[in-house]
Write an enzyme that holds these catalytic residues in place. Structure first.
Site, PDB file in Angstrom:
ATOM      1  N   HIS A   1       0.838  -1.211   0.000  1.00 48.27           N
ATOM      2  CA  HIS A   1       0.000   0.000   0.000  1.00 48.27           C
ATOM      3  C   HIS A   1       0.874   1.262   0.000  1.00 48.27           C
ATOM      4  CE1 HIS A   1      -3.151  -2.582   2.292  1.00 48.27           C
ATOM      5  NE2 HIS A   1      -3.650  -2.356   1.084  1.00 48.27           N
TER       6      HIS A   1
ATOM      7  N   LYS B   1     -16.410  -7.127   6.616  1.00 51.10           N
ATOM      8  CA  LYS B   1     -17.400  -7.205   7.698  1.00 51.10           C
ATOM      9  C   LYS B   1     -16.757  -7.281   9.066  1.00 51.10           C
ATOM     10  CE  LYS B   1     -21.165  -9.029   5.014  1.00 51.10           C
ATOM     11  NZ  LYS B   1     -21.492 -10.249   4.329  1.00 51.10           N
TER      12      LYS B   1
ATOM     13  N   ARG C   1      -2.052  -6.317  -8.459  1.00 53.28           N
ATOM     14  CA  ARG C   1      -0.961  -7.225  -8.125  1.00 53.28           C
ATOM     15  C   ARG C   1      -0.784  -8.314  -9.173  1.00 53.28           C
ATOM     16  NH1 ARG C   1      -3.352  -7.516  -2.261  1.00 53.28           N
ATOM     17  NH2 ARG C   1      -5.084  -7.077  -3.645  1.00 53.28           N
TER      18      ARG C   1
ATOM     19  N   SER D   1      -3.138  -7.749   2.669  1.00 55.55           N
ATOM     20  CA  SER D   1      -3.413  -7.634   4.110  1.00 55.55           C
ATOM     21  C   SER D   1      -3.831  -8.993   4.666  1.00 55.55           C
ATOM     22  CB  SER D   1      -4.515  -6.606   4.354  1.00 55.55           C
ATOM     23  OG  SER D   1      -4.108  -5.338   3.915  1.00 55.55           O
TER      24      SER D   1
HETATM   25  P1  ADP Z   1      -9.725  -3.596  -0.766  1.00 53.19           P
HETATM   26  O1  ADP Z   1     -10.448  -4.153   0.411  1.00 53.19           O
HETATM   27  O2  ADP Z   1     -10.397  -2.470  -1.456  1.00 53.19           O
HETATM   28  O3  ADP Z   1      -9.141  -4.640  -1.703  1.00 53.19           O
HETATM   29  P2  ADP Z   1      -7.055  -3.267   0.188  1.00 53.19           P
HETATM   30  O4  ADP Z   1      -6.677  -2.486   1.398  1.00 53.19           O
HETATM   31  O5  ADP Z   1      -6.845  -4.724   0.244  1.00 53.19           O
HETATM   32  O6  ADP Z   1      -8.521  -2.867  -0.080  1.00 53.19           O
HETATM   33  O7  ADP Z   1      -6.326  -2.676  -1.079  1.00 53.19           O
HETATM   34  C1  ADP Z   1      -6.532  -1.367  -1.533  1.00 53.19           C
HETATM   35  C2  ADP Z   1      -5.938  -1.229  -2.907  1.00 53.19           C
HETATM   36  O8  ADP Z   1      -4.534  -1.462  -2.821  1.00 53.19           O
HETATM   37  C3  ADP Z   1      -6.451  -2.211  -3.931  1.00 53.19           C
HETATM   38  O9  ADP Z   1      -6.475  -1.560  -5.197  1.00 53.19           O
HETATM   39  C4  ADP Z   1      -5.418  -3.307  -3.947  1.00 53.19           C
HETATM   40  O10 ADP Z   1      -5.386  -3.978  -5.187  1.00 53.19           O
HETATM   41  C5  ADP Z   1      -4.164  -2.486  -3.718  1.00 53.19           C
HETATM   42  N1  ADP Z   1      -3.110  -3.272  -3.105  1.00 53.19           N
HETATM   43  C6  ADP Z   1      -3.187  -4.041  -1.994  1.00 53.19           C
HETATM   44  N2  ADP Z   1      -2.000  -4.630  -1.726  1.00 53.19           N
HETATM   45  C7  ADP Z   1      -1.146  -4.221  -2.703  1.00 53.19           C
HETATM   46  C8  ADP Z   1       0.230  -4.494  -3.015  1.00 53.19           C
HETATM   47  N3  ADP Z   1       0.940  -5.340  -2.290  1.00 53.19           N
HETATM   48  N4  ADP Z   1       0.768  -3.895  -4.097  1.00 53.19           N
HETATM   49  C9  ADP Z   1       0.019  -3.071  -4.866  1.00 53.19           C
HETATM   50  N5  ADP Z   1      -1.285  -2.769  -4.643  1.00 53.19           N
HETATM   51  C10 ADP Z   1      -1.855  -3.342  -3.581  1.00 53.19           C
END
Ligand code: ADP
Length: 162
Positions: free
Chosen positions: A17, A41, A91, A129
């Site tokens: 992120h 949730k 990703r 995550s």
């Molecule tokens: P969501 O619940 O919307 O998927 P996330 O917090 O998991 O939220 O991710 C937010 C955004 O960040 C999404 O577009 C996801 O694809 C991107 N993202 C998550 N992890 C990574 C990573 N390791 N590298 C690049 N983008 C990421």
């Protein structure tokens, strides 16, 4: 002024992120990081904790950063705040179907808001995550994949759960 928004659950914040936040910051004059209240949730971390993680680990990186909680339709939020583009991270192919559908739906709802995809850096392309939480739960070393502050919070939370 070009305002971008990076929405997500950030449960918890990972280095993947942060990489997207840094790169997205180069593309706009102001970047809003919007922490979604309603996508997951049962988040492991509360909204306040997720906001605090972002504030602690990211605010030093970019002065034009705003970190907010958000619920409801993203495009409504974008309209209210004059946001011109939504940033999402990609990703792997598995992200694509979901992201594509959401991007098209958002375009249908708000054609003036563009979605911009940033490819994950290869060293973080396997980092999510959920995987971080799962590996941490079983005692695996994820210290190079999340900020130290988040690592401490995660250890603390998991030690309370077990
Ligand atoms: P969501 O619940 O919307 O998927 P996330 O917090 O998991 O939220 O991710 C937010 C955004 O960040 C999404 O577009 C996801 O694809 C991107 N993202 C998550 N992890 C990574 C990573 N390791 N590298 C690049 N983008 C990421």
């Amino acid at each position: 002024m070009r305002i971008g928004i990076y929405p997500g659950s950030f449960d918890p914040l990972t280095n993947g992120h942060i990489d997207i936040i840094e790169r997205a910051g180069q593309l706009c004059d102001k970047l809003i990081i919007a922490v979604a209240r309603n996508t997951s949730k049962h988040p492991l971390f509360s909204m306040e904790e997720r906001l605090e993680m972002l504030e602690t680990c990211c605010s030093g990186h970019n002065s034009q950063l705003e970190i907010v909680a958000f619920e409801g339709l993203l495009v409504d939020f974008c309209r209210g705040r004059n946001v011109s583009f939504i940033i999402r991270g990609l990703r792997a192919l598995v992200d694509f179907d979901y992201e594509y559908a959401i991007a098209l739906m958002n375009r249908k709802l708000a054609p003036e808001v563009e979605t911009v995809f940033l490819m994950a850096r290869s060293e973080y392309s396997f980092v999510s995550s959920n995987i971080v939480k799962e590996v941490a739960y079983f005692g695996g070393d994820i210290s190079s994949l999340i900020p130290q502050y988040v690592h401490n919070k995660l250890q603390e939370r998991l030690s309370r759960k077990t």
